[in-house]
Design an enzyme around this catalytic site. Sequence first.
Site, PDB file in Angstrom:
ATOM      1  N   GLY A 110      44.285  37.166  31.765  1.00  0.00           N
ATOM      2  CA  GLY A 110      43.387  36.745  30.705  1.00  0.00           C
ATOM      3  C   GLY A 110      42.722  35.407  30.914  1.00  0.00           C
ATOM      4  O   GLY A 110      41.696  35.122  30.295  1.00  0.00           O
TER       5      GLY A 110
ATOM      6  N   VAL B   3      39.082  37.656  24.694  1.00  0.00           N
ATOM      7  CA  VAL B   3      38.053  37.470  25.725  1.00  0.00           C
ATOM      8  C   VAL B   3      38.068  38.636  26.711  1.00  0.00           C
ATOM      9  O   VAL B   3      37.011  39.070  27.189  1.00  0.00           O
ATOM     10  CB  VAL B   3      38.209  36.109  26.428  1.00  0.00           C
ATOM     11  CG1 VAL B   3      39.400  36.075  27.365  1.00  0.00           C
ATOM     12  CG2 VAL B   3      36.940  35.727  27.175  1.00  0.00           C
TER      13      VAL B   3
ATOM     14  N   LYS C 243      39.989  45.695  15.445  1.00  0.00           N
ATOM     15  CA  LYS C 243      41.114  44.768  15.361  1.00  0.00           C
ATOM     16  C   LYS C 243      42.140  45.364  14.412  1.00  0.00           C
ATOM     17  O   LYS C 243      41.864  45.571  13.221  1.00  0.00           O
ATOM     18  CB  LYS C 243      40.648  43.400  14.858  1.00  0.00           C
ATOM     19  CG  LYS C 243      41.756  42.359  14.777  1.00  0.00           C
ATOM     20  CD  LYS C 243      42.238  41.956  16.167  1.00  0.00           C
ATOM     21  CE  LYS C 243      43.292  40.851  16.068  1.00  0.00           C
ATOM     22  NZ  LYS C 243      43.756  40.407  17.397  1.00  0.00           N
TER      23      LYS C 243
ATOM     24  N   GLY D 198      38.087  29.533  30.439  1.00  0.00           N
ATOM     25  CA  GLY D 198      36.871  28.999  29.856  1.00  0.00           C
ATOM     26  C   GLY D 198      35.744  29.989  29.700  1.00  0.00           C
ATOM     27  O   GLY D 198      34.647  29.623  29.292  1.00  0.00           O
TER      28      GLY D 198
END
Length: 256
Positions: free
Chosen positions: A170, A17, A37, A202
């Site tokens: 984070g 995120v 990634k 969230g």
Amino acid sequence: MPILVITGTGTEVGKTVVTAAVAATALAAGRSVAVLKAAQTGVGPDEPGDALEAARLAGPVTVAEIARFPEPLAPATAARRAGLPPVRPEDVAETAAKLATEHDLVLVEGAGGLLVRFDAAGGTLADVAGLLEAPVLLVATAGLGTLNVTELTARELAARGIALAGVVIGSWPTDPDLACRCNLADLPDVAGAPLLGAVPAGAAALPPAAFRAAAPGWLAPGLDGTWDAAEFRARQAPGAVGGGRATAPSAPGSGS
């Protein structure tokens, strides 16, 4: 900063995120972005991985992945158990360098923490950052226990001569406890690097359009955002009026 390596103090700390937030903020600033990634574990061949999740939230970024392994384990272990070739730091660095010739910013997201092993030879994301001579952004948790692992990671980077760009929390809770609020001052101290943002818990559950609109407000100017660490810390400080409540937009659920 054409290449930024993103690691965490462990698993499930919000690396993906934060990667998405950095990408969304860079896109909003008019920069072209690629998300790489290094090693994706715990997903099947046709399932979306972390890079695609970052793209879903951030917007039109180039997505790349070196290798993926089905079991949710450290990359070296997952590769060995799957009977597949492991990821080598040289492969990650080569792909990132190529992407950097075509994009303004390349975000290289690791798996787990800095020294999680990619292969039997002990290659890690730290080796990737060293090969690229790229700075590292460290994603940390907000609460009790984060100071030790943050300082250990910062010390390892310093010992290798790798620049720590800063720390991003984070997942900043809606109702932070005393440890979380004190850590706003302590994290940059133990890291020897600035606090560059706090992504609300969230955030990954927000609709993509809302995520993209809010992301610059979660990150400091060093990451193209507008977040002010001193102002945020003052509002969250123990005893501050209104302290103890998240000041960035939040959503149900938790970040990835």
